[in-house]
Design a protein around this motif. Structure first.
Motif, PDB file in Angstrom:
ATOM      1  N   LEU A  81       0.857  -1.195   0.000  1.00 33.66           N
ATOM      2  CA  LEU A  81       0.000   0.000   0.000  1.00 33.66           C
ATOM      3  C   LEU A  81       0.888   1.238   0.000  1.00 33.66           C
ATOM      4  O   LEU A  81       1.657   1.450   0.925  1.00 33.66           O
ATOM      5  CB  LEU A  81      -0.926   0.002   1.214  1.00 33.66           C
ATOM      6  CG  LEU A  81      -2.109   0.956   1.153  1.00 33.66           C
ATOM      7  CD1 LEU A  81      -3.072   0.550   0.056  1.00 33.66           C
ATOM      8  CD2 LEU A  81      -2.844   0.990   2.480  1.00 33.66           C
ATOM      9  N   GLU A  83       0.173   4.618  -0.072  1.00 31.32           N
ATOM     10  CA  GLU A  83      -0.204   5.887   0.553  1.00 31.32           C
ATOM     11  C   GLU A  83       0.088   5.932   2.042  1.00 31.32           C
ATOM     12  O   GLU A  83       0.446   6.958   2.600  1.00 31.32           O
ATOM     13  CB  GLU A  83      -1.689   6.149   0.315  1.00 31.32           C
ATOM     14  CG  GLU A  83      -2.221   7.428   0.972  1.00 31.32           C
ATOM     15  CD  GLU A  83      -1.709   8.679   0.292  1.00 31.32           C
ATOM     16  OE1 GLU A  83      -1.758   9.743   0.921  1.00 31.32           O
ATOM     17  OE2 GLU A  83      -1.276   8.609  -0.861  1.00 31.32           O
ATOM     18  N   ARG A  84      -0.056   4.809   2.732  1.00 31.43           N
ATOM     19  CA  ARG A  84       0.093   4.839   4.187  1.00 31.43           C
ATOM     20  C   ARG A  84       0.670   3.534   4.693  1.00 31.43           C
ATOM     21  O   ARG A  84       0.526   2.497   4.079  1.00 31.43           O
ATOM     22  CB  ARG A  84      -1.268   5.075   4.867  1.00 31.43           C
ATOM     23  CG  ARG A  84      -2.281   3.971   4.582  1.00 31.43           C
ATOM     24  CD  ARG A  84      -3.678   4.378   5.038  1.00 31.43           C
ATOM     25  NE  ARG A  84      -4.657   3.440   4.512  1.00 31.43           N
ATOM     26  CZ  ARG A  84      -5.234   2.477   5.217  1.00 31.43           C
ATOM     27  NH1 ARG A  84      -4.903   2.289   6.476  1.00 31.43           N
ATOM     28  NH2 ARG A  84      -6.132   1.686   4.685  1.00 31.43           N
ATOM     29  N   ARG A 103     -11.502   7.488   3.635  1.00 34.28           N
ATOM     30  CA  ARG A 103     -10.498   7.279   2.588  1.00 34.28           C
ATOM     31  C   ARG A 103     -10.949   7.881   1.257  1.00 34.28           C
ATOM     32  O   ARG A 103     -10.145   7.969   0.330  1.00 34.28           O
ATOM     33  CB  ARG A 103     -10.249   5.786   2.385  1.00 34.28           C
ATOM     34  CG  ARG A 103      -9.721   5.074   3.611  1.00 34.28           C
ATOM     35  CD  ARG A 103      -8.332   5.495   3.962  1.00 34.28           C
ATOM     36  NE  ARG A 103      -7.915   4.922   5.228  1.00 34.28           N
ATOM     37  CZ  ARG A 103      -6.946   5.408   5.984  1.00 34.28           C
ATOM     38  NH1 ARG A 103      -6.305   6.498   5.611  1.00 34.28           N
ATOM     39  NH2 ARG A 103      -6.624   4.826   7.111  1.00 34.28           N
ATOM     40  N   ASN A 109      -5.443   4.796  -1.659  1.00 31.26           N
ATOM     41  CA  ASN A 109      -5.961   3.930  -0.596  1.00 31.26           C
ATOM     42  C   ASN A 109      -7.203   3.144  -1.020  1.00 31.26           C
ATOM     43  O   ASN A 109      -7.747   2.377  -0.237  1.00 31.26           O
ATOM     44  CB  ASN A 109      -6.317   4.759   0.645  1.00 31.26           C
ATOM     45  CG  ASN A 109      -5.121   5.012   1.546  1.00 31.26           C
ATOM     46  OD1 ASN A 109      -5.255   5.554   2.612  1.00 31.26           O
ATOM     47  ND2 ASN A 109      -3.938   4.620   1.108  1.00 31.26           N
TER      48      ASN A 109
END
Length: 287
Positions: A81, A83-84, A103, A109
């Motif tokens: 993942l 984005e985060r 989100r 995400n």
């Protein structure tokens, strides 16, 4: 069962097959365990399914799942993942869409309908050390969330202020800085060697006291769940009482909320990539 719950159940059945084949332990937790006990299936308004695995089994599943899941199911974790940082894992159906309300607007995400898979490690036996341990976990998860989260989506005034304060540090430290600190901390207490376990992925670990006796998870019982069955902690009564109190009592109607919420997007027929492209086109028009 509604259409979303049916898709979730299909994902679970594939995960259960892999766990049975490789003798991996897992337990239904949270609302999933509660649903198995109180409703013999999903909580009617629920749109997710949570299972937890002891740390050793969790790591094995991370290696095995990408090779053995059907083509329409993919593993999401901290490595995949962009984005985060993610302190647990998901298995999602790439031919569907499930965008949670907080989100929506963060295209990297977006995912399909999914199941959450959580790691269970041990926590210190000593009460004071356990409180310190849980506090450190909460801090690392919050700092990581500020690093990857946007300034405005889902933030309180205090959250926005903390985002501003931590921004200079987060620009300097590496992508997995907080994740690596978290891994180093949680790896010191192995599930099989401990008397207590906890929701080590939760930002509310200490504030909600999400710590449980490991003996409640020493084995599992199989309970009916919709058209199949679900492994639950062997002492599910003690576990559910610890987390929910009077777990057989339904919450007020205003608290019967799904994860997706009014501002989220659920689509069982179109893939989440469709909405990613849609967001890109909308941004181009704005520019």
């Amino acid at each position: 069962m509604n259409e979303v719950q049916q898709k979730i159940l299909e994902i679970f059945i594939e995960i259960d097959k892999i766990c049975a084949k490789h003798t991996l332990r897992y337990y239904a937790i949270g609302g999933t365990c509660l649903g198995a006990v109180r409703h013999q299936g999903f909580i009617p308004w629920d749109d997710d399914l949570d299972i937890a695995m002891p740390d050793k089994d969790f790591e094995l599943f991370m290696d095995i799942a990408p090779k053995e899941l059907p083509d329409n199911l993919k593993l999401i974790n901290s490595k995949t993942l962009c984005e985060r940082g993610l302190f647990f894992a998901k298995v999602h159906d790439i031919n569907t869409t499930f965008i949670e309300r907080y989100r929506n607007g963060i295209a990297s995400n977006y995912s399909g309908i999914y199941i959450d898979i959580m790691p269970l490690s041990g926590v210190p036996c000593n009460k004071i050390r356990r409180k310190i341990f849980c506090s450190l976990i909460e801090i690392l998860i919050r700092l990581n969330e500020k690093k990857f989260g946007s300034f405005d989506i889902g933030r309180t005034k205090g959250g926005k202020l903390l985002w501003i304060v931590t921004k200079p540090v987060n620009l300097v430290v590496g992508r997995n800085f907080y994740m690596n600190l978290w891994k180093r901390l949680t790896s010191k207490c192995k599930f099989d060697d401990s008397q207590y376990t906890a929701y080590i992925w939760s930002v509310r670990l200490k504030s909600l006291n999400l710590v449980f006796k490991k003996a409640w998870f020493d084995d599992y019982v199989v309970l009916p769940f919709e058209t199949t069955s679900m492994r639950c902690p062997c002492n599910w009564k003690a576990y559910l009482t610890c987390q929910f109190g009077d777990y057989m009592k339904l919450p007020p109607v205003k608290e019967q909320e799904s994860h997706c919420g009014e501002n989220g997007i659920v689509d069982v027929k179109r893939p989440y990539t469709y909405y990613k492209q849609l967001d890109k086109r909308m941004r181009r028009k704005e520019i």
